[in-house]
Design a protein around this motif. Sequence first.
Motif, short mmCIF file in Angstrom:
data_model
loop_
_atom_site.label_atom_id
_atom_site.label_comp_id
_atom_site.label_asym_id
_atom_site.label_seq_id
_atom_site.Cartn_x
_atom_site.Cartn_y
_atom_site.Cartn_z
N ASP A 179 -14.65 10.48 2.06
CA ASP A 179 -15.22 9.61 1.02
C ASP A 179 -15.25 8.16 1.47
OD1 ASP A 179 -12.31 9.76 0.85
OD2 ASP A 179 -12.50 8.46 -0.91
N ILE A 180 -16.24 7.44 1.00
CA ILE A 180 -16.32 5.98 1.16
C ILE A 180 -16.15 5.40 -0.23
CG2 ILE A 180 -17.69 4.03 1.96
CD1 ILE A 180 -19.18 5.92 3.81
N THR A 181 -14.97 4.87 -0.51
CA THR A 181 -14.60 4.47 -1.85
C THR A 181 -14.16 3.01 -1.87
OG1 THR A 181 -13.84 6.72 -2.32
CG2 THR A 181 -13.03 4.99 -3.78
N ARG A 182 -14.52 2.31 -2.92
CA ARG A 182 -14.13 0.91 -3.09
C ARG A 182 -12.61 0.79 -3.15
NH1 ARG A 182 -12.73 -2.49 -7.31
NH2 ARG A 182 -12.77 -0.68 -8.72
N MET A 193 -4.64 12.13 2.93
CA MET A 193 -3.97 10.83 2.92
C MET A 193 -4.93 9.66 3.10
SD MET A 193 -0.46 11.65 5.07
CE MET A 193 0.57 10.57 4.10
N ASP A 194 -6.22 9.89 3.25
CA ASP A 194 -7.13 8.78 3.59
C ASP A 194 -8.22 8.60 2.54
OD1 ASP A 194 -8.61 11.12 4.22
OD2 ASP A 194 -9.88 9.95 5.57
N HIS A 195 -7.94 8.84 1.30
CA HIS A 195 -8.97 8.88 0.26
C HIS A 195 -8.77 7.72 -0.71
CE1 HIS A 195 -6.20 10.48 -2.96
NE2 HIS A 195 -5.46 10.45 -1.86
N ALA A 196 -9.62 7.67 -1.74
CA ALA A 196 -9.45 6.78 -2.90
C ALA A 196 -9.47 5.30 -2.55
CB ALA A 196 -8.16 7.12 -3.65
N GLY A 197 -10.07 4.95 -1.41
CA GLY A 197 -10.19 3.54 -1.04
C GLY A 197 -9.01 2.98 -0.30
N LEU A 198 -8.04 3.81 0.09
CA LEU A 198 -6.89 3.31 0.85
C LEU A 198 -7.37 2.66 2.15
CD1 LEU A 198 -4.46 6.34 0.44
CD2 LEU A 198 -4.09 4.04 -0.47
N ASN A 245 -5.18 5.20 -10.03
CA ASN A 245 -5.82 4.89 -11.31
C ASN A 245 -7.33 4.78 -11.20
OD1 ASN A 245 -3.35 4.86 -12.60
ND2 ASN A 245 -3.13 2.64 -12.56
N GLU A 246 -7.83 4.38 -10.04
CA GLU A 246 -9.27 4.19 -9.86
C GLU A 246 -9.91 5.28 -9.00
OE1 GLU A 246 -11.11 1.86 -11.36
OE2 GLU A 246 -9.30 1.14 -12.40
N ALA A 247 -9.15 6.29 -8.61
CA ALA A 247 -9.70 7.34 -7.74
C ALA A 247 -10.89 8.02 -8.41
CB ALA A 247 -8.63 8.36 -7.41
N PRO A 248 -11.96 8.28 -7.67
CA PRO A 248 -13.16 8.88 -8.28
C PRO A 248 -12.91 10.22 -8.93
CG PRO A 248 -13.67 7.97 -6.11
CD PRO A 248 -12.18 7.90 -6.26
N VAL A 249 -11.98 11.01 -8.41
CA VAL A 249 -11.80 12.37 -8.92
C VAL A 249 -10.91 12.40 -10.15
CG1 VAL A 249 -10.94 14.67 -8.36
CG2 VAL A 249 -12.22 13.39 -6.66
N PRO A 291 -9.67 -0.63 -4.76
CA PRO A 291 -9.50 -1.26 -6.06
C PRO A 291 -8.62 -2.52 -6.03
CG PRO A 291 -8.12 0.68 -5.92
CD PRO A 291 -8.95 0.66 -4.68
N VAL A 292 -7.88 -2.72 -4.95
CA VAL A 292 -7.02 -3.89 -4.84
C VAL A 292 -7.82 -5.09 -4.34
CG1 VAL A 292 -4.99 -4.86 -3.69
CG2 VAL A 292 -4.97 -2.49 -4.49
N THR A 293 -8.64 -4.88 -3.31
CA THR A 293 -9.43 -5.99 -2.74
C THR A 293 -10.84 -6.07 -3.31
OG1 THR A 293 -10.32 -4.65 -0.92
CG2 THR A 293 -8.16 -5.70 -0.58
N GLY A 294 -11.31 -4.97 -3.91
CA GLY A 294 -12.68 -4.93 -4.41
C GLY A 294 -13.72 -4.67 -3.35
N GLU A 295 -13.30 -4.45 -2.11
CA GLU A 295 -14.24 -4.25 -1.01
C GLU A 295 -14.51 -2.76 -0.79
OE1 GLU A 295 -12.46 -6.10 2.33
OE2 GLU A 295 -12.71 -8.16 1.56
N THR A 296 -15.75 -2.47 -0.42
CA THR A 296 -16.14 -1.11 -0.05
C THR A 296 -16.50 -1.10 1.43
OG1 THR A 296 -17.00 -0.67 -2.26
CG2 THR A 296 -17.73 0.79 -0.48
N PRO A 297 -15.86 -0.27 2.23
CA PRO A 297 -16.21 -0.26 3.66
C PRO A 297 -17.62 0.25 3.87
CG PRO A 297 -14.75 1.57 3.13
CD PRO A 297 -14.82 0.73 1.90
N SER A 298 -18.22 -0.18 4.95
CA SER A 298 -19.53 0.35 5.33
C SER A 298 -19.35 1.74 5.92
CB SER A 298 -20.20 -0.55 6.37
OG SER A 298 -19.47 -0.51 7.60
N GLU A 299 -20.46 2.44 6.05
CA GLU A 299 -20.39 3.74 6.71
C GLU A 299 -19.85 3.59 8.13
OE1 GLU A 299 -23.97 6.27 4.58
OE2 GLU A 299 -24.44 5.08 6.36
N ALA A 300 -20.32 2.58 8.84
CA ALA A 300 -19.86 2.38 10.22
C ALA A 300 -18.36 2.15 10.27
CB ALA A 300 -20.61 1.21 10.85
N GLU A 301 -17.85 1.33 9.36
CA GLU A 301 -16.41 1.06 9.34
C GLU A 301 -15.62 2.32 9.02
OE1 GLU A 301 -16.31 -3.61 7.87
OE2 GLU A 301 -16.63 -2.01 6.39
N ARG A 302 -16.11 3.11 8.08
CA ARG A 302 -15.37 4.31 7.68
C ARG A 302 -15.39 5.37 8.78
NH1 ARG A 302 -11.95 7.36 6.08
NH2 ARG A 302 -11.91 8.41 4.06
#
Length: 388
Positions: free
Chosen positions: A10-13, A306-311, A257-261, A15-26
Amino acid sequence: MQFGIFSVSDITRNPVTGETPSEAERIDAIVKIAQKTEEVGLDVFAVGEHHNPPFFSSSPAVLLSHIAALTKTLRVSTSTTLITTNDPVRIAEEYAMLQHLSKGRMDLMLGRGNTAPVYPWFGKDIRSGLPLALENYNLLHRLWREDVVDWEGKFRTPLQGFTSTPRPLDDVAPFVWHGSIRTPEIAEQAAFYGDGFFANNIFWPKEHYMRLIDFYRQRYEHYGHGKASQAIVGLGGQAFIAKNSQDAKDQFRPYFNEAPVYGHGPRMEDFMQQTPLSVGSPQEVIDKTLTFREHFGDYQRQLFLMDHAGLPLGMVLDQLELLGSEVVPVLRRELEALRPAEVPDAPTHESLVLAKYGDAAPRQPRPNENRGDNVTGSSPYQDTALVA
């Protein structure tokens, strides 16, 4: 016992920083996560297959080939290969190639997936999802075990004199896990072929998975592959680890709290009580994971999400460091001490080669001269007996 990581890609925002990684970054991050998985002494890295945002892993075979090239001991796998919407001929080709490139350090998990729109995107009808899964695997199973396949089914054009290339490494098919969270027919299929059964074991109460796994074990024994206790079972799990329990809860709570699922749903503490989610100190994660054996019996593979929900990447790498240094060594020791001698290890390419050939040299298929197509002549391989 194999331990590792599985990712849903998943590529998820954050919630602490408000940033969403790009596809390339993920994508770059997932490669680093896989490398770290090997570095900390884990055995397996697995990634799912998705064809829609916010996921990036539309081509697991390509991604896993790259990871295999960057690692030395890590076993690469899928946490879902869509047996319903992929052509089984293409699966046979791509994953036999991955098997060769990784020198056998691979297997794959087949599943129907849980994204309904993917069916029409690939010209399939979701109402045929289960029959597709059963028929397509029947063909895949044969393509890896027979040099020349004649086949006719309901969902694809017939095959006449077809040879899937490359042939599997050492002429031994990759090991297959059948993943399911709800379908006894898939557990039955895994048992029929003597394959592994993987229970996602993330969201639902343990009683749900206990029924599926017990059914699979019973049918495995029914089909003569061994005792029910010798069936090959894998489990998922979900963990967030910190040196002390309160730090783990404080750090993970905004992501939960903000996880998509499951975000905006139950309290994290309630979810931890009702599902396999572990959030706490290394010892708390150890204690909860050890309860899996009490519920499901001895099993062969444990993967953690371990790598989901925007961590962020740094936090995931820290998690892996704690998992590899403080959690998994204890789990290996404790589970090994409890395991009866009759319970087998997770299959590897080496163990499957030994089971097929014993002390003899493995077969290495060598094609005859190019015949211009794939349907003429008696055999495409020099060492295959001629047929009339």
